[in-house]
Design a protein around this motif. Structure first.
Motif, PDB file in Angstrom:
ATOM      1  N   ARG A  36       0.745  -1.126  -0.099  1.00 16.74           N
ATOM      2  CA  ARG A  36      -0.072   0.125   0.107  1.00 16.74           C
ATOM      3  C   ARG A  36       0.980   1.298  -0.101  1.00 16.74           C
ATOM      4  NH1 ARG A  36      -4.378  -2.135  -2.029  1.00 16.74           N
ATOM      5  NH2 ARG A  36      -5.332  -3.754  -0.739  1.00 16.74           N
ATOM      6  N   GLN A  37       1.595   1.353  -1.131  1.00 18.04           N
ATOM      7  CA  GLN A  37       2.378   2.597  -1.309  1.00 18.04           C
ATOM      8  C   GLN A  37       1.840   3.775  -1.196  1.00 18.04           C
ATOM      9  OE1 GLN A  37       4.641   1.685  -4.703  1.00 18.04           O
ATOM     10  NE2 GLN A  37       5.691  -0.035  -3.670  1.00 18.04           N
ATOM     11  N   GLY A  38       0.448   3.949  -1.469  1.00 16.44           N
ATOM     12  CA  GLY A  38      -0.135   5.313  -1.436  1.00 16.44           C
ATOM     13  C   GLY A  38      -0.448   5.789   0.060  1.00 16.44           C
ATOM     14  N   VAL A  39      -0.875   4.631   0.921  1.00 15.61           N
ATOM     15  CA  VAL A  39      -0.975   4.899   2.212  1.00 15.61           C
ATOM     16  C   VAL A  39       0.294   5.559   2.780  1.00 15.61           C
ATOM     17  CG1 VAL A  39      -1.601   3.829   4.643  1.00 15.61           C
ATOM     18  CG2 VAL A  39      -2.751   3.221   2.293  1.00 15.61           C
ATOM     19  N   ALA A  40       1.565   4.725   2.359  1.00 20.97           N
ATOM     20  CA  ALA A  40       2.959   5.167   2.937  1.00 20.97           C
ATOM     21  C   ALA A  40       3.065   6.397   2.731  1.00 20.97           C
ATOM     22  CB  ALA A  40       3.762   4.084   2.340  1.00 20.97           C
ATOM     23  N   ILE A  41       2.689   7.141   1.461  1.00 20.85           N
ATOM     24  CA  ILE A  41       3.131   8.411   1.215  1.00 20.85           C
ATOM     25  C   ILE A  41       2.313   9.365   2.042  1.00 20.85           C
ATOM     26  CG2 ILE A  41       2.766   9.927  -1.078  1.00 20.85           C
ATOM     27  CD1 ILE A  41       3.250   7.666  -2.736  1.00 20.85           C
ATOM     28  N   MET A  42       1.132   9.147   2.060  1.00 21.25           N
ATOM     29  CA  MET A  42       0.154  10.165   2.875  1.00 21.25           C
ATOM     30  C   MET A  42       0.392  10.210   4.365  1.00 21.25           C
ATOM     31  SD  MET A  42      -1.475  11.217   0.256  1.00 21.25           S
ATOM     32  CE  MET A  42      -2.996  12.004  -0.086  1.00 21.25           C
ATOM     33  N   VAL A  43       0.895   9.020   4.880  1.00 21.12           N
ATOM     34  CA  VAL A  43       1.193   8.962   6.330  1.00 21.12           C
ATOM     35  C   VAL A  43       2.548   9.872   6.539  1.00 21.12           C
ATOM     36  CG1 VAL A  43       2.078   7.596   8.056  1.00 21.12           C
ATOM     37  CG2 VAL A  43       0.016   6.832   6.994  1.00 21.12           C
ATOM     38  N   SER A  44       3.510   9.419   5.507  1.00 21.48           N
ATOM     39  CA  SER A  44       4.805   9.966   5.547  1.00 21.48           C
ATOM     40  C   SER A  44       4.631  11.607   5.542  1.00 21.48           C
ATOM     41  CB  SER A  44       5.551   9.602   4.447  1.00 21.48           C
ATOM     42  OG  SER A  44       5.790   8.224   4.459  1.00 21.48           O
ATOM     43  N   ILE A  45       3.958  12.210   4.552  1.00 20.45           N
ATOM     44  CA  ILE A  45       3.765  13.490   4.585  1.00 20.45           C
ATOM     45  C   ILE A  45       3.121  14.337   5.683  1.00 20.45           C
ATOM     46  CG2 ILE A  45       2.766  15.466   3.040  1.00 20.45           C
ATOM     47  CD1 ILE A  45       3.210  13.746   0.667  1.00 20.45           C
ATOM     48  N   VAL A  46       2.058  13.581   6.402  1.00 23.09           N
ATOM     49  CA  VAL A  46       1.538  13.946   7.645  1.00 23.09           C
ATOM     50  C   VAL A  46       2.926  14.276   8.682  1.00 23.09           C
ATOM     51  CG1 VAL A  46       0.264  13.466   9.560  1.00 23.09           C
ATOM     52  CG2 VAL A  46      -0.796  13.134   7.116  1.00 23.09           C
ATOM     53  N   GLY A  47       3.619  13.339   8.668  1.00 22.74           N
ATOM     54  CA  GLY A  47       4.937  13.165   9.557  1.00 22.74           C
ATOM     55  C   GLY A  47       5.768  14.394   9.128  1.00 22.74           C
ATOM     56  N   TRP A  48       5.929  14.709   7.908  1.00 20.60           N
ATOM     57  CA  TRP A  48       6.773  16.096   7.365  1.00 20.60           C
ATOM     58  C   TRP A  48       5.944  17.468   8.137  1.00 20.60           C
ATOM     59  CZ3 TRP A  48      10.733  18.112   4.964  1.00 20.60           C
ATOM     60  CH2 TRP A  48      10.628  19.375   4.514  1.00 20.60           C
ATOM     61  N   GLY A  49       4.845  17.478   8.079  1.00 17.17           N
ATOM     62  CA  GLY A  49       3.939  18.721   8.602  1.00 17.17           C
ATOM     63  C   GLY A  49       4.317  18.643  10.098  1.00 17.17           C
ATOM     64  N   VAL A  50       4.085  17.570  10.814  1.00 20.62           N
ATOM     65  CA  VAL A  50       4.547  17.589  12.299  1.00 20.62           C
ATOM     66  C   VAL A  50       5.763  18.168  12.336  1.00 20.62           C
ATOM     67  CG1 VAL A  50       4.903  16.029  14.271  1.00 20.62           C
ATOM     68  CG2 VAL A  50       2.839  15.714  12.912  1.00 20.62           C
ATOM     69  N   GLY A  51       6.584  17.666  11.801  1.00 21.25           N
ATOM     70  CA  GLY A  51       8.138  18.033  11.837  1.00 21.25           C
ATOM     71  C   GLY A  51       8.419  19.736  11.833  1.00 21.25           C
ATOM     72  N   ILE A  52       7.667  20.033  10.719  1.00 22.23           N
ATOM     73  CA  ILE A  52       7.819  21.533  10.436  1.00 22.23           C
ATOM     74  C   ILE A  52       7.234  22.403  11.496  1.00 22.23           C
ATOM     75  CG2 ILE A  52       7.399  23.399   8.857  1.00 22.23           C
ATOM     76  CD1 ILE A  52       9.301  21.227   7.900  1.00 22.23           C
ATOM     77  N   SER A  53       5.787  22.014  12.014  1.00 21.18           N
ATOM     78  CA  SER A  53       5.340  22.702  13.076  1.00 21.18           C
ATOM     79  C   SER A  53       6.003  22.459  14.414  1.00 21.18           C
ATOM     80  CB  SER A  53       4.090  22.116  13.388  1.00 21.18           C
ATOM     81  OG  SER A  53       3.124  22.227  12.322  1.00 21.18           O
ATOM     82  N   GLY A  54       6.961  21.539  14.560  1.00 23.26           N
ATOM     83  CA  GLY A  54       7.916  21.441  15.891  1.00 23.26           C
ATOM     84  C   GLY A  54       9.201  22.457  15.691  1.00 23.26           C
ATOM     85  N   LEU A  55       9.513  22.459  14.219  1.00 24.29           N
ATOM     86  CA  LEU A  55      10.532  23.412  14.124  1.00 24.29           C
ATOM     87  C   LEU A  55       9.975  24.804  14.517  1.00 24.29           C
ATOM     88  CD1 LEU A  55      13.310  24.815  12.831  1.00 24.29           C
ATOM     89  CD2 LEU A  55      11.920  24.684  10.580  1.00 24.29           C
ATOM     90  N   GLY A  56       8.700  25.432  14.110  1.00 26.99           N
ATOM     91  CA  GLY A  56       8.297  26.570  14.441  1.00 26.99           C
ATOM     92  C   GLY A  56       8.247  26.749  15.895  1.00 26.99           C
ATOM     93  N   VAL A  57       7.584  25.774  16.810  1.00 26.17           N
ATOM     94  CA  VAL A  57       7.431  25.831  18.262  1.00 26.17           C
ATOM     95  C   VAL A  57       8.888  26.103  18.821  1.00 26.17           C
ATOM     96  CG1 VAL A  57       6.886  24.536  20.015  1.00 26.17           C
ATOM     97  CG2 VAL A  57       5.424  24.375  18.204  1.00 26.17           C
ATOM     98  N   ALA A  58       9.857  25.406  18.338  1.00 24.54           N
ATOM     99  CA  ALA A  58      11.301  25.537  18.830  1.00 24.54           C
ATOM    100  C   ALA A  58      11.789  26.898  18.639  1.00 24.54           C
ATOM    101  CB  ALA A  58      12.165  24.412  18.195  1.00 24.54           C
ATOM    102  N   LEU A  59      11.662  27.449  17.588  1.00 22.89           N
ATOM    103  CA  LEU A  59      12.082  28.930  17.037  1.00 22.89           C
ATOM    104  C   LEU A  59      11.397  29.751  17.921  1.00 22.89           C
ATOM    105  CD1 LEU A  59      12.422  28.778  13.237  1.00 22.89           C
ATOM    106  CD2 LEU A  59      14.003  28.595  14.717  1.00 22.89           C
ATOM    107  N   LEU A  60      10.040  29.663  18.200  1.00 24.37           N
ATOM    108  CA  LEU A  60       9.201  30.545  19.165  1.00 24.37           C
ATOM    109  C   LEU A  60       9.654  30.608  20.521  1.00 24.37           C
ATOM    110  CD1 LEU A  60       5.494  29.683  17.646  1.00 24.37           C
ATOM    111  CD2 LEU A  60       6.855  31.902  17.362  1.00 24.37           C
TER     112      LEU A  60
END
Length: 426
Positions: A290-314
């Motif tokens: 299920r490579q489509g599922v793997a892609i969508m889950v991975s991109i959600v993880g990307w979004g979580v990481g970027i939000s975490g970067l923002g929290v650290a900078l704030l």
């Protein structure tokens, strides 16, 4: 158990042509990543503006889109080795020009914008030709392993290149970093020079018979009938347009976290460290159906990481010390990089497996426009937003927007979640 999770090295062991291409482009990509960081630093050094750094993305985007699409058409109608070799020669000459402007003491930001435009035009032609070469020299069952190795190599370049850029700019200035880039970029030429001729396979009747606008249109017509391939592009655009953090790195190093060029290099390298770690345990990716599922889950993880970067900078200087904020930022970018690496492996594999060879060049052209052009457009948008609400909040809300967008796409396109790698359909 451990061996089954390690990267599958079969393509490197069994195919000498792939080994040469892999080695050459790995070294070349290190130089390219050095140049990306150095140009961002030089633009910020000249202007002191994050928005001006974001404009680098605009000057990269237009030639990348135009030449990426046309380059894909060239790859489907001409010898792919010749197309890739010619484009990489242009990219090498551009690297020499970049070093020359630094040695001459250039302080005009428009010279840098022009160099960025030419280099990205050459990259737009080279990348689809190179990507469409691999399905011709490797069996289909080795493509997931080859793509994982490719992501590992690119991630290593994104880790080593920025670190070298930060160190070299601190030590010898921009001219040193650009000169090293020009020297190691020659490695890609060696791998392509040794490659055998790869003329195009016959085209279907009724399609465009030569490279040009009609051929590009044929590619888009095919894409309209290929919902799974199309979704790999749409999902990546959502991630890169809404949650692209690179534009805020110079300000993070110069103002928020401190440390200057070295901190910028660390931030660039952190996502690559995450990607390298992810690909070091990529041996089981070839068994994922299920490579489509793997892609969508991975991109959600990307979004979580970027939000975490923002929290650290704030939190820098507020509820976190600068050292704590730096380590939190690096961890967040490593998480984002690991998720992006998994997404990249499966997006590339779906494209190479599901698309017919006669269309691979053009679809790889669209792919590179999305993969490389999306971040440029994201940098432009992110630079404008950061000027208004600040770098930290830009990352927080960008990550949240990415997660929401992927959730909406998953609900709207359930067919992508049902994609089965055993029966690849475009």
């Amino acid at each position: 158990m451990l061996r089954s999770h390690l990267p599958d090295l079969t393509p490197l062991r069994e195919n000498a042509a792939y080994r040469r291409l892999y080695a050459g482009f790995t070294l070349s990509n290190v130089g390219s990543q050095m140049a990306v960081v150095a140009i961002g630093l030089q633009v910020y050094d000249i202007t002191g503006s994050t928005a001006s750094v974001g404009l680098v993305g605009l000057f990269a985007l237009v030639p990348l889109v135009v030449m990426g699409l046309y380059g894909g058409s060239l790859s489907d109608h001409h010898d792919r080795r010749t197309v890739a070799l010619a484009a990489n020669i242009v990219a090498w000459l551009t690297s020499i020009a970049c070093a020359a402007q630094a040695w001459l003491g250039n302080d005009n930001v428009w010279v840098l914008y022009g160099i960025v435009a030419v280099w990205n035009g050459a990259f737009g032609v080279s990348s689809p030709a190179r990507s469409s070469i691999y399905p011709r020299i490797l069996p289909r069952e080795q493509l997931p392993a080859a793509n994982a190795l490719g992501v590992f190599a690119m991630s290593t370049a994104m880790m080593v290149g920025p670190l070298l850029a930060g160190l070299l700019v601190d030590w010898g200035g921009f001219r040193t970093a650009y000169t090293v880039d020009a020297l190691i970029t020659m490695a890609a030429l060696w791998g392509l020079w040794r490659l055998q001729s790869l003329p195009p396979e016959p085209h279907d009747a009724g399609g465009a018979t030569r490279a040009g606008f009609a051929s590009v249109v044929d590619g888009f017509r095919f894409l309209r009938t290929a919902p799974n391939v199309r979704m790999t592009f749409v999902a990546d655009i959502a991630a890169m347009l809404l949650a692209q953090p690179r534009v805020i790195f110079p300000a993070a190093g110069a103002v928020i976290l401190g440390g200057g060029a070295r901190t910028v290099g660390y931030l660039y390298a952190a996502s690559a460290v995450g990607a390298v770690l992810a690909t070091l345990v990529s041996g089981r990716l070839g068994s994922v159906r299920r490579q489509g599922v793997a892609i969508m889950v991975s991109i959600v993880g990307w979004g979580v990481g970027i939000s975490g970067l923002g929290v650290a900078l704030l939190g820098a200087g507020e509820w976190l010390t600068l050292d704590q904020a730096l380590w939190a930022s690096l961890f967040a970018m490593a998480v984002a990089g690991a998720c992006d690496a998994v997404s990249a492996v499966f997006r590339t594999t779906i494209l190479q497996s599901a698309a017919p060879d006669r269309m691979r060049g053009r679809l790889q052209g669209v792919f590179i426009v999305v993969v490389a052009g999306g971040p440029r457009l994201g940098e432009l948008l992110g630079g404008v937003v950061a000027e208004r609400i600040g770098e930290g909040w830009m990352a927080v809300w960008g990550g949240v927007a990415c997660i929401v967008a992927i959730g909406a796409l998953s609900l709207r396109h359930r067919h992508f979640l049902r994609y089965d790698a055993r029966h690849p359909t475009p």
